[in-house]
Design a protein around this motif. Structure first.
Motif, short mmCIF file in Angstrom:
data_model
loop_
_atom_site.label_atom_id
_atom_site.label_comp_id
_atom_site.label_asym_id
_atom_site.label_seq_id
_atom_site.Cartn_x
_atom_site.Cartn_y
_atom_site.Cartn_z
N LEU A 48 0.85 -1.19 0.00
CA LEU A 48 0.00 0.00 0.00
C LEU A 48 0.88 1.23 0.00
CD1 LEU A 48 -2.82 1.35 0.47
CD2 LEU A 48 -2.31 1.18 2.90
N GLY A 49 0.67 2.13 -0.95
CA GLY A 49 1.40 3.39 -0.98
C GLY A 49 0.65 4.44 -0.18
N VAL A 50 1.39 5.25 0.57
CA VAL A 50 0.78 6.33 1.34
C VAL A 50 1.53 7.63 1.06
CG1 VAL A 50 -0.09 4.83 3.17
CG2 VAL A 50 2.17 5.82 3.41
N ALA A 51 0.86 8.76 1.29
CA ALA A 51 1.44 10.07 0.98
C ALA A 51 2.40 10.56 2.06
CB ALA A 51 0.33 11.09 0.77
N GLU A 52 2.30 10.04 3.28
CA GLU A 52 3.15 10.49 4.39
C GLU A 52 4.60 10.06 4.17
OE1 GLU A 52 -0.92 10.76 5.64
OE2 GLU A 52 0.17 9.16 4.70
N SER A 53 5.52 10.77 4.83
CA SER A 53 6.94 10.44 4.72
C SER A 53 7.23 9.12 5.44
CB SER A 53 7.79 11.54 5.34
OG SER A 53 7.63 11.55 6.75
N LEU A 54 8.37 8.54 5.14
CA LEU A 54 8.79 7.29 5.77
C LEU A 54 8.87 7.45 7.29
CD1 LEU A 54 9.81 4.37 5.44
CD2 LEU A 54 12.11 5.32 5.25
N GLU A 55 9.48 8.54 7.74
CA GLU A 55 9.65 8.78 9.18
C GLU A 55 8.31 8.92 9.89
OE1 GLU A 55 11.20 10.59 6.80
OE2 GLU A 55 13.18 9.70 6.95
N GLU A 56 7.39 9.66 9.29
CA GLU A 56 6.07 9.86 9.89
C GLU A 56 5.29 8.55 9.93
OE1 GLU A 56 2.07 12.61 9.37
OE2 GLU A 56 3.78 12.94 8.04
N THR A 57 5.38 7.76 8.87
CA THR A 57 4.68 6.48 8.81
C THR A 57 5.18 5.53 9.90
OG1 THR A 57 4.36 6.73 6.43
CG2 THR A 57 4.16 4.50 7.32
N VAL A 58 6.49 5.41 10.02
CA VAL A 58 7.07 4.52 11.04
C VAL A 58 6.70 5.00 12.44
CG1 VAL A 58 9.24 3.69 12.03
CG2 VAL A 58 8.93 3.72 9.56
N SER A 59 6.71 6.31 12.65
CA SER A 59 6.36 6.88 13.95
C SER A 59 4.92 6.54 14.33
CB SER A 59 6.58 8.39 13.93
OG SER A 59 6.13 8.97 15.11
N ARG A 60 4.00 6.74 13.40
CA ARG A 60 2.58 6.44 13.68
C ARG A 60 2.36 4.97 13.98
NH1 ARG A 60 -1.19 9.73 9.37
NH2 ARG A 60 -0.29 11.79 9.72
N LEU A 61 2.98 4.11 13.18
CA LEU A 61 2.82 2.68 13.40
C LEU A 61 3.42 2.26 14.74
CD1 LEU A 61 3.63 1.41 9.81
CD2 LEU A 61 1.39 1.41 10.92
N GLY A 62 4.58 2.82 15.09
CA GLY A 62 5.23 2.51 16.36
C GLY A 62 4.40 2.95 17.55
N GLU A 63 3.84 4.14 17.48
CA GLU A 63 2.99 4.65 18.58
C GLU A 63 1.76 3.78 18.76
OE1 GLU A 63 2.16 8.69 17.56
OE2 GLU A 63 4.16 9.37 18.10
N ALA A 64 1.17 3.34 17.66
CA ALA A 64 -0.05 2.53 17.73
C ALA A 64 0.23 1.15 18.34
CB ALA A 64 -0.67 2.37 16.36
N THR A 65 1.37 0.57 18.00
CA THR A 65 1.68 -0.75 18.56
C THR A 65 2.14 -0.65 20.00
OG1 THR A 65 3.91 -0.66 17.63
CG2 THR A 65 2.25 -1.82 16.35
N ALA A 66 2.60 0.53 20.42
CA ALA A 66 3.01 0.72 21.80
C ALA A 66 1.81 1.05 22.70
CB ALA A 66 4.05 1.83 21.91
N GLY A 67 0.62 1.16 22.10
CA GLY A 67 -0.58 1.43 22.88
C GLY A 67 -0.91 2.91 23.00
N GLU A 68 -0.13 3.78 22.38
CA GLU A 68 -0.42 5.21 22.43
C GLU A 68 -1.37 5.54 21.28
OE1 GLU A 68 4.17 6.18 23.69
OE2 GLU A 68 3.22 7.34 22.13
N ALA A 69 -2.10 6.62 21.45
CA ALA A 69 -3.01 7.07 20.38
C ALA A 69 -2.18 7.65 19.24
CB ALA A 69 -3.96 8.13 20.92
N PRO A 70 -2.45 7.27 17.99
CA PRO A 70 -1.69 7.82 16.87
C PRO A 70 -2.00 9.30 16.66
CG PRO A 70 -3.42 6.36 16.09
CD PRO A 70 -3.44 6.30 17.58
N LYS A 71 -0.99 10.05 16.22
CA LYS A 71 -1.16 11.47 15.91
C LYS A 71 -1.81 11.61 14.56
CE LYS A 71 3.00 12.74 18.42
NZ LYS A 71 4.35 13.23 18.28
N GLU A 72 -2.60 12.64 14.39
CA GLU A 72 -3.22 12.87 13.08
C GLU A 72 -2.83 14.20 12.52
OE1 GLU A 72 -7.29 10.69 14.11
OE2 GLU A 72 -7.13 11.58 12.15
#
Length: 70
Positions: free
Chosen positions: A46-70
């Motif tokens: 799946l291609g997304v418009a967000e940068s690599l760093e932002e994508t990894v950050s969001r996924l990491g926060e979600a798996t750590a149990g934190e609410a993802p930033k929007e």
């Protein structure tokens, strides 16, 4: 279960939602402009418009149990 992460489709700008528990790889395809690709197993990418760093950050926060930033 981690919360779904909201990303933006590069084709039409509509939101796409990803379950971070199913993601196996995230990488940047060096095109013009570079695309961020989220892979689910070996058969679905799946291609997304967000940068690599932002994508990894969001996924990491979600798996750590934190609410993802929007």
């Amino acid at each position: 279960m981690p919360k779904l992460c909201k990303f933006t489709s590069p084709a039409d700008g509509k939101p796409v939602y990803v379950n971070p528990a199913l993601v196996t790889v995230v990488y940047s395809f060096k095109g013009q402009p570079p695309d961020t690709i989220i892979g689910f197993g070996k058969d679905y990418m799946l291609g997304v418009a967000e940068s690599l760093e932002e994508t990894v950050s969001r996924l990491g926060e979600a798996t750590a149990g934190e609410a993802p930033k929007e």
